[in-house]
Design a protein around this motif. Structure first.
Motif, PDB file in Angstrom:
ATOM      1  N   THR A 149      58.710  53.590   5.277  1.00 58.74           N
ATOM      2  CA  THR A 149      59.454  52.661   6.123  1.00 58.74           C
ATOM      3  C   THR A 149      60.235  53.406   7.202  1.00 58.74           C
ATOM      4  O   THR A 149      60.350  54.629   7.183  1.00 58.74           O
ATOM      5  N   TYR A 150      60.805  52.621   8.116  1.00 60.50           N
ATOM      6  CA  TYR A 150      61.581  53.194   9.211  1.00 60.50           C
ATOM      7  C   TYR A 150      63.019  53.492   8.816  1.00 60.50           C
ATOM      8  O   TYR A 150      63.646  54.395   9.378  1.00 60.50           O
ATOM      9  N   ASN A 151      63.553  52.761   7.847  1.00 61.65           N
ATOM     10  CA  ASN A 151      64.957  53.007   7.484  1.00 61.65           C
ATOM     11  C   ASN A 151      65.274  52.755   6.017  1.00 61.65           C
ATOM     12  O   ASN A 151      66.428  52.807   5.614  1.00 61.65           O
ATOM     13  N   GLN A 152      64.242  52.478   5.203  1.00 59.10           N
ATOM     14  CA  GLN A 152      64.457  52.215   3.787  1.00 59.10           C
ATOM     15  C   GLN A 152      63.839  53.280   2.893  1.00 59.10           C
ATOM     16  O   GLN A 152      63.701  53.070   1.691  1.00 59.10           O
ATOM     17  N   GLY A 153      63.467  54.417   3.462  1.00 59.59           N
ATOM     18  CA  GLY A 153      62.850  55.468   2.670  1.00 59.59           C
ATOM     19  C   GLY A 153      61.442  55.101   2.246  1.00 59.59           C
ATOM     20  O   GLY A 153      60.684  54.460   2.989  1.00 59.59           O
ATOM     21  N   LEU A 154      61.097  55.466   1.009  1.00 59.74           N
ATOM     22  CA  LEU A 154      59.761  55.214   0.475  1.00 59.74           C
ATOM     23  C   LEU A 154      59.827  54.069  -0.531  1.00 59.74           C
ATOM     24  O   LEU A 154      60.626  54.092  -1.463  1.00 59.74           O
ATOM     25  N   LEU A 155      58.967  53.076  -0.330  1.00 64.46           N
ATOM     26  CA  LEU A 155      58.812  51.991  -1.289  1.00 64.46           C
ATOM     27  C   LEU A 155      57.522  52.214  -2.062  1.00 64.46           C
ATOM     28  O   LEU A 155      56.474  52.487  -1.466  1.00 64.46           O
ATOM     29  N   ILE A 156      57.593  52.099  -3.383  1.00 63.00           N
ATOM     30  CA  ILE A 156      56.430  52.258  -4.245  1.00 63.00           C
ATOM     31  C   ILE A 156      56.145  50.907  -4.889  1.00 63.00           C
ATOM     32  O   ILE A 156      56.969  50.384  -5.649  1.00 63.00           O
ATOM     33  N   TYR A 157      55.006  50.328  -4.555  1.00 61.85           N
ATOM     34  CA  TYR A 157      54.646  48.985  -5.008  1.00 61.85           C
ATOM     35  C   TYR A 157      53.542  49.070  -6.047  1.00 61.85           C
ATOM     36  O   TYR A 157      52.480  49.645  -5.796  1.00 61.85           O
ATOM     37  N   GLU A 158      53.798  48.508  -7.243  1.00 64.19           N
ATOM     38  CA  GLU A 158      52.805  48.538  -8.310  1.00 64.19           C
ATOM     39  C   GLU A 158      53.007  47.330  -9.215  1.00 64.19           C
ATOM     40  O   GLU A 158      54.124  47.065  -9.675  1.00 64.19           O
ATOM     41  N   ASN A 159      51.916  46.598  -9.449  1.00 64.86           N
ATOM     42  CA  ASN A 159      51.945  45.436 -10.342  1.00 64.86           C
ATOM     43  C   ASN A 159      53.045  44.445  -9.966  1.00 64.86           C
ATOM     44  O   ASN A 159      53.748  43.903 -10.834  1.00 64.86           O
ATOM     45  N   GLY A 160      53.218  44.234  -8.660  1.00 62.18           N
ATOM     46  CA  GLY A 160      54.171  43.247  -8.202  1.00 62.18           C
ATOM     47  C   GLY A 160      55.620  43.691  -8.202  1.00 62.18           C
ATOM     48  O   GLY A 160      56.517  42.900  -7.896  1.00 62.18           O
ATOM     49  N   ARG A 161      55.894  44.958  -8.519  1.00 62.68           N
ATOM     50  CA  ARG A 161      57.259  45.466  -8.571  1.00 62.68           C
ATOM     51  C   ARG A 161      57.439  46.630  -7.614  1.00 62.68           C
ATOM     52  O   ARG A 161      56.487  47.339  -7.285  1.00 62.68           O
ATOM     53  N   PHE A 162      58.684  46.837  -7.195  1.00 61.24           N
ATOM     54  CA  PHE A 162      59.017  47.908  -6.261  1.00 61.24           C
ATOM     55  C   PHE A 162      59.898  48.965  -6.927  1.00 61.24           C
ATOM     56  O   PHE A 162      60.746  48.655  -7.759  1.00 61.24           O
ATOM     57  N   GLN A 163      59.671  50.205  -6.494  1.00 57.90           N
ATOM     58  CA  GLN A 163      60.620  51.295  -6.728  1.00 57.90           C
ATOM     59  C   GLN A 163      60.987  51.842  -5.352  1.00 57.90           C
ATOM     60  O   GLN A 163      60.121  51.968  -4.483  1.00 57.90           O
ATOM     61  N   ASN A 164      62.255  52.155  -5.134  1.00 55.00           N
ATOM     62  CA  ASN A 164      62.720  52.581  -3.825  1.00 55.00           C
ATOM     63  C   ASN A 164      63.319  53.980  -3.912  1.00 55.00           C
ATOM     64  O   ASN A 164      64.242  54.225  -4.679  1.00 55.00           O
ATOM     65  N   LEU A 165      62.762  54.916  -3.138  1.00 58.97           N
ATOM     66  CA  LEU A 165      63.301  56.272  -3.053  1.00 58.97           C
ATOM     67  C   LEU A 165      63.892  56.474  -1.671  1.00 58.97           C
ATOM     68  O   LEU A 165      63.217  56.252  -0.668  1.00 58.97           O
ATOM     69  N   THR A 166      65.155  56.893  -1.617  1.00 61.45           N
ATOM     70  CA  THR A 166      65.855  57.079  -0.354  1.00 61.45           C
ATOM     71  C   THR A 166      66.537  58.444  -0.345  1.00 61.45           C
ATOM     72  O   THR A 166      66.312  59.274  -1.234  1.00 61.45           O
ATOM     73  N   ALA A 167      67.383  58.657   0.660  1.00 56.78           N
ATOM     74  CA  ALA A 167      68.129  59.908   0.747  1.00 56.78           C
ATOM     75  C   ALA A 167      69.028  60.112  -0.469  1.00 56.78           C
ATOM     76  O   ALA A 167      69.342  61.248  -0.839  1.00 56.78           O
ATOM     77  N   LYS A 168      69.419  59.031  -1.124  1.00 57.23           N
ATOM     78  CA  LYS A 168      70.243  59.155  -2.330  1.00 57.23           C
ATOM     79  C   LYS A 168      69.485  59.841  -3.457  1.00 57.23           C
ATOM     80  O   LYS A 168      70.092  60.485  -4.321  1.00 57.23           O
ATOM     81  N   GLU A 169      68.153  59.686  -3.450  1.00 58.65           N
ATOM     82  CA  GLU A 169      67.324  60.336  -4.474  1.00 58.65           C
ATOM     83  C   GLU A 169      66.803  61.701  -4.024  1.00 58.65           C
ATOM     84  O   GLU A 169      66.011  62.315  -4.729  1.00 58.65           O
ATOM     85  N   GLY A 170      67.203  62.144  -2.824  1.00 57.06           N
ATOM     86  CA  GLY A 170      66.825  63.491  -2.400  1.00 57.06           C
ATOM     87  C   GLY A 170      65.962  63.577  -1.169  1.00 57.06           C
ATOM     88  O   GLY A 170      65.644  64.683  -0.710  1.00 57.06           O
ATOM     89  N   LEU A 171      65.541  62.447  -0.591  1.00 57.36           N
ATOM     90  CA  LEU A 171      64.786  62.518   0.658  1.00 57.36           C
ATOM     91  C   LEU A 171      65.687  63.078   1.761  1.00 57.36           C
ATOM     92  O   LEU A 171      66.891  62.807   1.788  1.00 57.36           O
ATOM     93  N   THR A 172      65.102  63.838   2.669  1.00 55.91           N
ATOM     94  CA  THR A 172      65.897  64.360   3.785  1.00 55.91           C
ATOM     95  C   THR A 172      66.162  63.303   4.834  1.00 55.91           C
ATOM     96  O   THR A 172      67.054  63.462   5.665  1.00 55.91           O
ATOM     97  N   SER A 173      65.380  62.215   4.810  1.00 57.19           N
ATOM     98  CA  SER A 173      65.555  61.131   5.782  1.00 57.19           C
ATOM     99  C   SER A 173      65.015  59.846   5.189  1.00 57.19           C
ATOM    100  O   SER A 173      64.084  59.872   4.372  1.00 57.19           O
TER     101      SER A 173
END
Length: 215
Positions: A175-199
């Motif tokens: 995404t442009y401002n929400q980090g990485l979204l992981i979509y599986e079986n209708g559910r999301f996991q969200n990885l952002t700078a809080k989890e260690g992404l540099t951006s």
């Protein structure tokens, strides 16, 4: 553009030159696309032994076994490509177009194409998920299944994505401002700078030898 296929790193240049990295770590020029086609904008996996090369003005199928290049009659700039069964889907500045693989690969193709869902807005990226397509349009991410189009929402809001990629049973959404979204079986996991992404802006996603790299 960079792309890894069959253990080889391919590089597409703004000059239209296609190169690969040799085992010795040297850059080897393979071939050049026609000058009028412009820069190599994207290199994608395609049918067995082939890469899909999208240039500024034309598209090509490159056979990396025979080192041959075949022009494809896709009459629009291609941003991304996905193959599901016998169908080839291409993301373009004016939506998603579909082609029959057999016709696309003919010597003198008689192409029948259509704009999916009459949605003519810019599509940046597409990826297959089972018999569906996940598409990143300029107004959000959508799921395309059996001639139906529905928005994919995160926490009730549209997702504005630069790239979407399928890894196993998961769809990775950069995404442009929400980090990485992981979509599986209708559910999301969200990885952002809080989890260690540099951006929280993900420009591209690459999977090489089982590892996923975020640009």
């Amino acid at each position: 553009r960079l792309h890894t296929e069959a253990g080889t790193l391919f590089l597409g240049k703004a000059t239209g030159r296609l190169c690969k990295m040799t085992d010795a770590g040297n850059l080897q020029h393979i071939l050049s696309i026609p000058k009028e086609a412009g820069a190599i904008e994207r290199i994608s996996s395609f049918i067995p032994d082939h890469l899909f090369i999208a240039a500024s003005m034309e598209s090509f199928a490159y056979n990396y076994v025979t080192n041959t290049l075949k022009p494809l009659s896709v009459g629009i700039t291609v941003k991304d490509v996905a193959v599901i069964g016998e169908m080839v889907y291409v993301a373009t500045p004016r939506g998603i177009q579909s082609y029959f693989m057999e016709q696309l690969m003919e010597q003198h193709p008689r192409l029948e194409t259509k704009l999916l869902f009459a949605k003519a807005t810019r599509c940046r990226s597409i990826t297959p998920l089972h018999d569906s397509l996940i598409a990143a349009y300029n107004d959000g991410v959508f799921v395309l299944t059996q001639e139906k189009l529905r928005p994919l929402l995160f926490q009730g809001y549209p997702i504005y994505a630069s790239t979407v990629r399928t890894v196993g049973s998961k769809v990775l959404i950069g995404t442009y401002n929400q980090g990485l979204l992981i979509y599986e079986n209708g559910r999301f996991q969200n990885l952002t700078a809080k989890e260690g992404l540099t951006s929280n802006f993900i420009k591209d996603i690459k999977t090489i030898d089982g590892a996923t790299w975020l640009v």
